[in-house]
Design an enzyme around this catalytic site. Structure first.
Site, PDB file in Angstrom:
ATOM      1  N   GLU A 363       0.832  -1.226   0.000  1.00 31.26           N
ATOM      2  CA  GLU A 363       0.000   0.000   0.000  1.00 31.26           C
ATOM      3  C   GLU A 363       0.859   1.266   0.000  1.00 31.26           C
ATOM      4  O   GLU A 363       0.519   2.275   0.620  1.00 31.26           O
ATOM      5  CB  GLU A 363      -1.031  -0.057   1.127  1.00 31.26           C
ATOM      6  CG  GLU A 363      -1.949  -1.271   0.922  1.00 31.26           C
ATOM      7  CD  GLU A 363      -3.236  -1.258   1.686  1.00 31.26           C
ATOM      8  OE1 GLU A 363      -3.712  -0.174   2.043  1.00 31.26           O
ATOM      9  OE2 GLU A 363      -3.784  -2.363   1.899  1.00 31.26           O
TER      10      GLU A 363
HETATM   11  N1  COS Z   1      -6.243  11.692  -3.828  1.00 24.62           N
HETATM   12  C1  COS Z   1      -6.784  12.145  -4.975  1.00 24.62           C
HETATM   13  N2  COS Z   1      -6.073  12.323  -6.099  1.00 24.62           N
HETATM   14  C2  COS Z   1      -4.764  12.048  -6.051  1.00 24.62           C
HETATM   15  C3  COS Z   1      -4.129  11.597  -4.885  1.00 24.62           C
HETATM   16  C4  COS Z   1      -4.926  11.425  -3.744  1.00 24.62           C
HETATM   17  N3  COS Z   1      -4.430  10.964  -2.598  1.00 24.62           N
HETATM   18  N4  COS Z   1      -2.814  11.420  -5.142  1.00 24.62           N
HETATM   19  C5  COS Z   1      -2.625  11.752  -6.431  1.00 24.62           C
HETATM   20  N5  COS Z   1      -3.808  12.124  -6.963  1.00 24.62           N
HETATM   21  C6  COS Z   1      -4.071  12.602  -8.325  1.00 24.62           C
HETATM   22  C7  COS Z   1      -3.299  13.875  -8.619  1.00 24.62           C
HETATM   23  O1  COS Z   1      -4.012  15.017  -8.190  1.00 24.62           O
HETATM   24  C8  COS Z   1      -3.180  13.832 -10.121  1.00 24.62           C
HETATM   25  O2  COS Z   1      -4.374  14.246 -10.719  1.00 24.62           O
HETATM   26  P1  COS Z   1      -4.429  15.582 -11.658  1.00 24.62           P
HETATM   27  O3  COS Z   1      -3.477  15.326 -12.794  1.00 24.62           O
HETATM   28  O4  COS Z   1      -5.867  15.666 -12.072  1.00 24.62           O
HETATM   29  O5  COS Z   1      -3.992  16.709 -10.784  1.00 24.62           O
HETATM   30  C9  COS Z   1      -3.052  12.329 -10.380  1.00 24.62           C
HETATM   31  O6  COS Z   1      -3.591  11.665  -9.277  1.00 24.62           O
HETATM   32  C10 COS Z   1      -1.634  11.890 -10.616  1.00 24.62           C
HETATM   33  O7  COS Z   1      -0.895  12.291  -9.483  1.00 24.62           O
HETATM   34  P2  COS Z   1       0.665  12.553  -9.542  1.00 24.62           P
HETATM   35  O8  COS Z   1       0.993  13.439 -10.703  1.00 24.62           O
HETATM   36  O9  COS Z   1       1.067  13.000  -8.185  1.00 24.62           O
HETATM   37  O10 COS Z   1       1.186  11.091  -9.888  1.00 24.62           O
HETATM   38  P3  COS Z   1       2.638  10.461  -9.790  1.00 24.62           P
HETATM   39  O11 COS Z   1       2.819   9.567 -10.941  1.00 24.62           O
HETATM   40  O12 COS Z   1       3.645  11.519  -9.512  1.00 24.62           O
HETATM   41  O13 COS Z   1       2.508   9.464  -8.519  1.00 24.62           O
HETATM   42  C11 COS Z   1       2.309   8.714  -6.296  1.00 24.62           C
HETATM   43  C12 COS Z   1       2.004   9.825  -7.317  1.00 24.62           C
HETATM   44  C13 COS Z   1       3.754   8.323  -6.270  1.00 24.62           C
HETATM   45  C14 COS Z   1       1.931   9.315  -4.942  1.00 24.62           C
HETATM   46  C15 COS Z   1       1.398   7.502  -6.613  1.00 24.62           C
HETATM   47  O14 COS Z   1       1.758   6.915  -7.857  1.00 24.62           O
HETATM   48  C16 COS Z   1       1.418   6.443  -5.555  1.00 24.62           C
HETATM   49  O15 COS Z   1       0.789   6.588  -4.499  1.00 24.62           O
HETATM   50  N6  COS Z   1       2.109   5.322  -5.816  1.00 24.62           N
HETATM   51  C17 COS Z   1       2.122   4.186  -4.940  1.00 24.62           C
HETATM   52  C18 COS Z   1       0.988   3.291  -5.234  1.00 24.62           C
HETATM   53  C19 COS Z   1       0.893   2.207  -4.240  1.00 24.62           C
HETATM   54  O16 COS Z   1       0.534   2.430  -3.093  1.00 24.62           O
HETATM   55  N7  COS Z   1       1.205   0.975  -4.690  1.00 24.62           N
HETATM   56  C20 COS Z   1       1.065  -0.157  -3.884  1.00 24.62           C
HETATM   57  C21 COS Z   1       0.079  -1.015  -4.555  1.00 24.62           C
HETATM   58  S1  COS Z   1      -1.273  -1.439  -3.606  1.00 24.62           S
HETATM   59  S2  COS Z   1      -0.589  -2.879  -2.466  1.00 24.62           S
END
Ligand code: COS
Length: 380
Positions: A363
């Site tokens: 996660e």
């Molecule tokens: N709530 C709502 N929207 C969100 C959000 C959140 N918590 N986090 C990101 N977003 C949205 C952003 O606002 C953006 O949307 P807009 O383009 O409309 O503004 C979109 O999602 C993409 O976000 P961002 O540009 O920040 O994406 P990145 O590729 O930089 O990645 C991270 C962001 C690294 C935070 C994300 O990919 C992540 O959480 N990765 C880990 C996933 C994970 O937990 N994997 C484990 C698998 S489950 S066991």
């Protein structure tokens, strides 16, 4: 400021503590050894209302707050983190996601079954090349008018074989990037949907983790959650809540190992006295106690934020980052305090040390939590 738990929260905490002692502790070593899924225990947890804790009673849930959910996660995880991850995924990733963003038809069809534990769910985001970099989805869900066709592979899916309902994240329109991703409900048994091999894991060995294979899997459009292209935001919002569950799991693993180390240190003698009388051990216990209490405050604060309707992206990331580090540090020290006994399975702490590691990975790894935290503090 009031740190007191309500009567109801205390009652639920006690129910989870009793359940963990009476139903999870017996056989926990054997289940870990044999990688045996705790089917009977999951049924009993469903009877206690633990599988749909925050779901509205009109959909079969217990209608409780997130703090109660965190308390239950903590107590179950003190004894058996394999059982608690099943609870966490079903509650925070599957039930919460469906209840918050699903259509009325989807809720009626799927949510009651999931919240009452008639069946369990799985959340399918990770892929061989898209774990942390979650926007790089290679699994496709092509739009065919009234249905989607899914092709691809998902990896490391908790409840992979035991689930019956799967929330699958897939790319519909690559030209739109993350805005072309959808979340679809897929039922087990849908033609072309196969369960891959079970992973042989370091920890949480009682939970079943599988890859999933999709070969031209046809899913009706009414199974899409939210608007077209909402899938990535769905995953991010759902994971923010999931991280509270995993943080509570990490807290529970740490607290469970600490309680065992404390007890053992008062029984085991060396140099003519109980080892707790040696400062080397007493100071370890002091450090563990402080760290666990700090983790607990972060976890409850994140849960409270969610209950208050505050944004909890930052508080859940902080809680998971810190609690998972505390779980790792505390379990290593618990093994150390147990000495030679800590290295053998009968004393539980070696299993807890192995279980703790995954809380820094799933996660969202600790490194991902730092991305979320640093972006949040830097944008203000
Ligand atoms: N709530 C709502 N929207 C969100 C959000 C959140 N918590 N986090 C990101 N977003 C949205 C952003 O606002 C953006 O949307 P807009 O383009 O409309 O503004 C979109 O999602 C993409 O976000 P961002 O540009 O920040 O994406 P990145 O590729 O930089 O990645 C991270 C962001 C690294 C935070 C994300 O990919 C992540 O959480 N990765 C880990 C996933 C994970 O937990 N994997 C484990 C698998 S489950 S066991």
């Amino acid at each position: 400021m009031d740190f007191t738990l309500s009567e109801e929260q205390l009652m639920i905490q006690q129910a989870a503590r009793d359940f963990a002692q009476n139903e999870l502790l017996p056989g926990v070593i054997e289940r870990d050894d044999a990688q045996k899924f705790p089917s009977e225990q999951v049924k009993k947890m469903a009877e206690l209302g633990f599988m749909g804790m925050m779901v509205d009673p009109k959909y079969g849930g217990s209608g409780l707050d997130t703090i109660s959910y965190a308390l239950v996660m903590e107590e179950l995880s003190k004894i058996d983190a394999s059982a608690s991850v099943i609870v966490s995924v079903n509650n925070s990733l599957v039930c919460w996601g469906l209840e918050t963003f699903g259509s009325e038809v989807q809720k009626e069809k799927y949510l009651s079954r999931l919240s009452t534990g008639q069946c369990i769910g799985a959340f399918c985001l990770s892929e061989p090349e898209a774990g942390s970099d979650a926007t790089s989805q290679k699994t496709t869900a092509l739009d065919k008018g009234d249905h989607y066709i899914i092709n691809g592979t998902k990896n490391w899916i908790t409840n992979g074989n035991s689930a019956e309902i799967y929330l699958v994240i897939a790319q519909t329109d690559i030209s739109k990037g993350h805005k072309g991703i959808n979340a679809l409900i897929v039922e087990k048994g849908t033609p072309g949907f196969e369960i891959g091999p079970k992973e042989n894991k370091l920890g949480i060995r009682g939970s079943d983790t599988h890859s999933l294979i999709f070969n031209d899997v046809k899913v009706p459009k009414e199974n899409r959650i939210g608007e077209d292209g909402f899938g990535f935001k769905f995953a991010m919002k759902t994971l923010a809540g999931g991280r509270i569950g995993i943080a509570a799991q990490a807290l529970g693993i740490a607290a469970g190992a600490y309680e065992m180390a404390l007890k053992y240190s008062k029984e085991r003698k060396a140099f003519g006295t109980e080892i707790s009388n040696h400062q080397a051990i007493a100071f370890k216990l002091a450090d563990m106690h402080v760290q666990i209490e700090a983790a607990r405050h972060l976890v409850y604060k994140a849960a409270w934020d969610k209950d208050q309707g505050n944004n909890y992206d930052l508080s859940s990331a902080m809680a998971k980052l810190y609690a998972s580090q505390v779980a790792m540090d505390t379990t290593i020290e618990a093994v150390q305090i147990h000495g030679g006994n800590g290295f053998v399975k009968d004393y539980h702490v070696e299993r807890m040390m192995r279980d703790a590691k995954i809380t820094q990975i799933y996660e969202g790894t600790s490194e991902i939590q730092k991305i979320v935290i640093s972006r949040s503090i830097l944008k203000n």
